[in-house]
Design an enzyme around this catalytic site. Structure first.
Site, mmCIF file in Angstrom:
data_model
loop_
_atom_site.group_PDB
_atom_site.id
_atom_site.type_symbol
_atom_site.label_atom_id
_atom_site.label_comp_id
_atom_site.label_asym_id
_atom_site.label_seq_id
_atom_site.Cartn_x
_atom_site.Cartn_y
_atom_site.Cartn_z
ATOM 1 N N ASP A 1 72.753 11.818 11.168
ATOM 2 C CA ASP A 1 71.174 11.056 11.669
ATOM 3 C C ASP A 1 71.455 9.698 12.122
ATOM 4 O O ASP A 1 70.378 9.392 12.617
ATOM 5 C CB ASP A 1 70.543 10.950 10.238
ATOM 6 C CG ASP A 1 69.995 12.105 9.638
ATOM 7 O OD1 ASP A 1 70.332 13.245 10.079
ATOM 8 O OD2 ASP A 1 69.345 12.088 8.538
ATOM 9 N N HIS B 1 67.480 49.289 4.854
ATOM 10 C CA HIS B 1 66.074 49.445 4.330
ATOM 11 C C HIS B 1 66.358 49.837 2.980
ATOM 12 O O HIS B 1 67.163 50.457 2.100
ATOM 13 C CB HIS B 1 65.588 51.086 4.880
ATOM 14 C CG HIS B 1 64.360 51.301 4.380
ATOM 15 N ND1 HIS B 1 63.245 50.624 4.754
ATOM 16 C CD2 HIS B 1 63.808 52.010 3.129
ATOM 17 C CE1 HIS B 1 62.009 50.953 4.219
ATOM 18 N NE2 HIS B 1 62.735 51.907 3.393
ATOM 19 N N VAL C 1 46.643 7.293 10.466
ATOM 20 C CA VAL C 1 46.486 6.373 9.465
ATOM 21 C C VAL C 1 46.864 4.893 9.857
ATOM 22 O O VAL C 1 47.485 4.533 10.591
ATOM 23 C CB VAL C 1 47.551 6.961 8.251
ATOM 24 C CG1 VAL C 1 47.587 5.563 7.179
ATOM 25 C CG2 VAL C 1 47.258 8.089 7.597
ATOM 26 N N ALA D 1 52.251 15.511 8.755
ATOM 27 C CA ALA D 1 52.411 16.958 8.664
ATOM 28 C C ALA D 1 53.558 17.494 9.222
ATOM 29 O O ALA D 1 53.605 18.504 9.763
ATOM 30 C CB ALA D 1 51.057 17.669 9.057
ATOM 31 N N GLU E 1 47.172 13.995 9.554
ATOM 32 C CA GLU E 1 48.070 14.246 10.584
ATOM 33 C C GLU E 1 47.581 13.545 11.879
ATOM 34 O O GLU E 1 46.464 14.157 12.134
ATOM 35 C CB GLU E 1 48.644 15.752 10.797
ATOM 36 C CG GLU E 1 49.373 15.840 12.101
ATOM 37 C CD GLU E 1 50.666 15.203 12.347
ATOM 38 O OE1 GLU E 1 51.415 15.100 11.353
ATOM 39 O OE2 GLU E 1 51.008 14.744 13.460
ATOM 40 N N THR F 1 56.259 9.964 7.662
ATOM 41 C CA THR F 1 55.926 9.887 9.166
ATOM 42 C C THR F 1 57.526 9.610 9.843
ATOM 43 O O THR F 1 57.419 9.148 11.181
ATOM 44 C CB THR F 1 55.226 8.680 9.349
ATOM 45 O OG1 THR F 1 55.811 7.515 8.604
ATOM 46 C CG2 THR F 1 53.782 8.797 8.947
HETATM 47 P P1 NAI Z 1 58.590 14.253 11.128
HETATM 48 O O1 NAI Z 1 59.212 13.561 12.180
HETATM 49 O O2 NAI Z 1 59.165 15.741 10.817
HETATM 50 O O3 NAI Z 1 56.929 14.247 11.122
HETATM 51 C C1 NAI Z 1 56.338 13.436 11.038
HETATM 52 C C2 NAI Z 1 54.802 13.415 11.359
HETATM 53 O O4 NAI Z 1 53.902 12.291 10.956
HETATM 54 C C3 NAI Z 1 54.473 13.631 12.778
HETATM 55 O O5 NAI Z 1 53.997 15.030 12.442
HETATM 56 C C4 NAI Z 1 53.707 12.757 13.241
HETATM 57 O O6 NAI Z 1 52.631 13.114 14.088
HETATM 58 C C5 NAI Z 1 52.991 12.198 11.953
HETATM 59 N N1 NAI Z 1 52.487 10.681 11.755
HETATM 60 C C6 NAI Z 1 53.141 9.592 12.234
HETATM 61 N N2 NAI Z 1 52.571 8.636 12.333
HETATM 62 C C7 NAI Z 1 51.370 8.768 11.927
HETATM 63 C C8 NAI Z 1 50.054 8.149 11.358
HETATM 64 N N3 NAI Z 1 50.074 6.731 11.823
HETATM 65 N N4 NAI Z 1 49.040 8.948 10.716
HETATM 66 C C9 NAI Z 1 49.069 10.064 10.722
HETATM 67 N N5 NAI Z 1 50.131 11.086 10.910
HETATM 68 C C10 NAI Z 1 51.243 10.247 11.493
HETATM 69 O O7 NAI Z 1 59.002 13.438 9.729
HETATM 70 P P2 NAI Z 1 59.233 13.747 8.114
HETATM 71 O O8 NAI Z 1 58.596 14.932 7.583
HETATM 72 O O9 NAI Z 1 59.265 12.528 7.571
HETATM 73 O O10 NAI Z 1 60.772 14.166 8.240
HETATM 74 C C11 NAI Z 1 61.738 13.195 8.738
HETATM 75 C C12 NAI Z 1 63.046 13.998 9.202
HETATM 76 O O11 NAI Z 1 63.841 14.559 8.064
HETATM 77 C C13 NAI Z 1 62.888 14.977 10.379
HETATM 78 O O12 NAI Z 1 63.594 14.723 11.272
HETATM 79 C C14 NAI Z 1 62.980 16.188 9.661
HETATM 80 O O13 NAI Z 1 63.567 17.220 10.488
HETATM 81 C C15 NAI Z 1 64.141 15.889 8.449
HETATM 82 N N6 NAI Z 1 63.983 16.871 7.296
HETATM 83 C C16 NAI Z 1 64.406 18.088 7.356
HETATM 84 C C17 NAI Z 1 64.284 19.016 6.713
HETATM 85 C C18 NAI Z 1 64.314 20.459 6.862
HETATM 86 O O14 NAI Z 1 65.107 20.727 7.752
HETATM 87 N N7 NAI Z 1 64.089 21.395 5.739
HETATM 88 C C19 NAI Z 1 63.701 18.623 5.171
HETATM 89 C C20 NAI Z 1 63.429 17.422 4.927
HETATM 90 C C21 NAI Z 1 63.407 16.507 6.069
#
Ligand code: NAI
Length: 460
Positions: free
Chosen positions: A307, A439, A233, A177, A199, A265
């Protein structure tokens, strides 16, 4: 052999911005990119296409939920998913072509192919060798998975596959999540998919101000997303028609089936074939390229940004580093205030934050005041069915200086920048409160939160 002052490896937001600034500073610059188009993950398979689908699915939601309330009678809005993809692909093309134009305009050579650093000051693309006084690695990141879950971009997808599904799935399990899971989960939920997010932690979007995260969670549940929290998971196995996901919660293993599984993840640094470690380049214990405060790697003349180095994986953080490292290479002063990097989640409502969370202030023993204001008290938000959410401003109890801001609500991703600028100027909540805000705008909610840090908000 061609010689350059700077070769930037990677054409994403970090790399292309760096190349432009280098050229503007009079440096002979080339950019290496192996994809067919410039723009990296962000423009091709990330921020930009996801925003197109978020916009399309939000518009569909408005048509099916709010149009009638406004007296707009549109009989049975339907989805043409193929056309939606075409719209998304047009958006990508316009943006990537725009970057190509900027390269030409700034007389930056685009060297097509995958670059490998062979030697100090030497980059190869296949058998072609290029020389550069300075090399900037801006190679970005790739999706990472978890054990026993293999991404095939067919049934078990990363964000890349999720952006290109051939049909709207009936069901989807989202693992994680975080930002990607919730943005993509929102898109498909609005298009009619039954979305379940699993999550590991007890709150969504770990690291976010917990009060905001809880409110965000509630809003998403109201929108129809389902959540299994505190569950790890263990595996995902697919066949032709579905995937079975096994998760462990409270020591009990359970399985759930879905047509599509999105693995969100986290992401990891992308360094395949780069040659940096072969030259003895140092990595951090998290597998990222180690840099000092001026983006120097452990190898002289090689810099790294975005990154592939530590810090949040955000396009705008990479862009800022791109500009700053160009200044450093040109012998000027490059600086980034890492305390004031906004974060935005582009769901509806949007979520945005900058600076310290309440939890961080508590842990640091800082005495703080909170100013809160609900979008229910904002006339503009109510008029457009966007009263859900609130602004939370955190300020120093004694000096009133702004320490952080977290909000959930309409246009949160734009509103946050008023606070970013204020924080850069060391402003107090009173500075915001004494500034006239037009406003009716959503931005009045920011002022009201600032007023709430003093004698009180007016419309609370
Ligand atoms: P994330 O690091 O934001 O979230 C990953 C989530 O997966 C965490 O909440 C973690 O607890 C959960 N998790 C990990 N292993 C798990 C398991 N075995 N079972 C259940 N839950 C598990 O990673 P995400 O969403 O993949 O994003 C990657 C990167 O891309 C991040 O650094 C994010 O900031 C960046 N990003 C930013 C965006 C934005 O600024 N709008 C849009 C898309 C990506």
């Amino acid at each position: 052999m061609k010689e350059y002052d700077v070769i930037v490896i990677g054409g994403g937001p970090g790399g292309y911005v760096c190349a432009i600034r280098c050229a503007q500073l009079g440096l002979k610059t080339a950019i290496i990119e192996g994809r067919e188009t410039l723009g990296g993950t962000c423009l091709n398979v990330g921020c930009i296409p996801s925003k197109a689908l978020l916009h399309a699915s939000h518009s569909y939601h408005e048509a099916t939920h709010n149009f009638e309330k406004m007296g707009l009678i549109v009989a049975n809005p339907k989805i043409d998913f193929e056309k939606m993809h075409k719209y998304k692909n047009d958006v990508i093309l316009q943006n990537t072509k725009g970057i190509e134009f900027l390269m030409k305009k700034n007389k930056i050579d685009w060297l097509k192919g995958w670059g490998q650093i062979n030697n100090l000051n030497e980059v190869a693309i296949g058998s072609d060798i290029y020389n550069a006084k300075n090399i900037v690695i801006a190679a970005g990141s790739k999706p990472s998975s978890i054990p026993n879950v293999k991404i095939d971009e067919n049934r078990i997808v990363s964000s890349t596959g999720a952006l290109a599904l051939s049909k709207i799935p009936k069901s989807m399990v989202v693992i994680g999540a975080g930002v990607i899971g919730l943005e993509m989960g929102s898109i498909y939920s609005r298009l009619g998919t039954d979305v379940t997010v699993i999550e590991y932690m007890d709150t969504i979007t770990p690291g976010m101000d917990i009060e905001i995260a809880k409110s965000f969670h509630k809003i998403l549940k109201k929108q129809g997303l389902k959540f299994i929290m505190g569950a790890a998971v263990q595996s995902a196995k697919g066949n032709k028609s579905k995937v079975s996901v096994v998760y462990k919660k409270d020591e009990v293993e359970t399985s759930i089936e879905a047509e599509i599984v999105l693995v969100s993840t986290g992401r990891e640094a992308f360094m395949d074939g780069l040659g940096f470690t072969n030259l003895g380049g140092e990595l951090t214990n998290k597998g990222k390229i180690k840099t000092d405060s001026q983006w120097n790697t452990s190898i002289k003349g090689i810099y790294a940004i975005g990154d592939v180095i530590s810090g949040p994986m955000l396009a705008h953080k990479a862009e800022d580093e791109g500009m700053a490292v160009a200044e450093v290479i040109a012998g000027k002063h490059g600086h980034i205030n890492y305390n004031i990097i906004p974060g935005v989640i582009y769901t509806s409502p949007e979520v945005a934050s900058v600076g310290q969370t309440e939890e961080q202030l508590k842990e640091a023993g800082v005495k703080y005041k909170i100013g809160k204001f609900s979008f229910m008290g904002n006339g503009r938000a109510k008029a457009v069915f966007q009263g859900d959410g609130f602004v939370k401003l955190l300020v120093d109890a004694k000096s009133d200086r702004i320490l952080g801001c977290h909000l959930i609500g309409p246009a949160a991703g734009d509103l946050i920048h008023e606070i970013c600028v204020a924080m850069e100027f060391g402003a107090s909540a009173q500075d915001i409160a004494l500034t006239c805000h037009a406003h009716p705008t959503f931005s009045e909610a920011m002022r009201e939160a600032a007023l709430a840090c003093g004698d009180g908000a007016i419309h609370a």
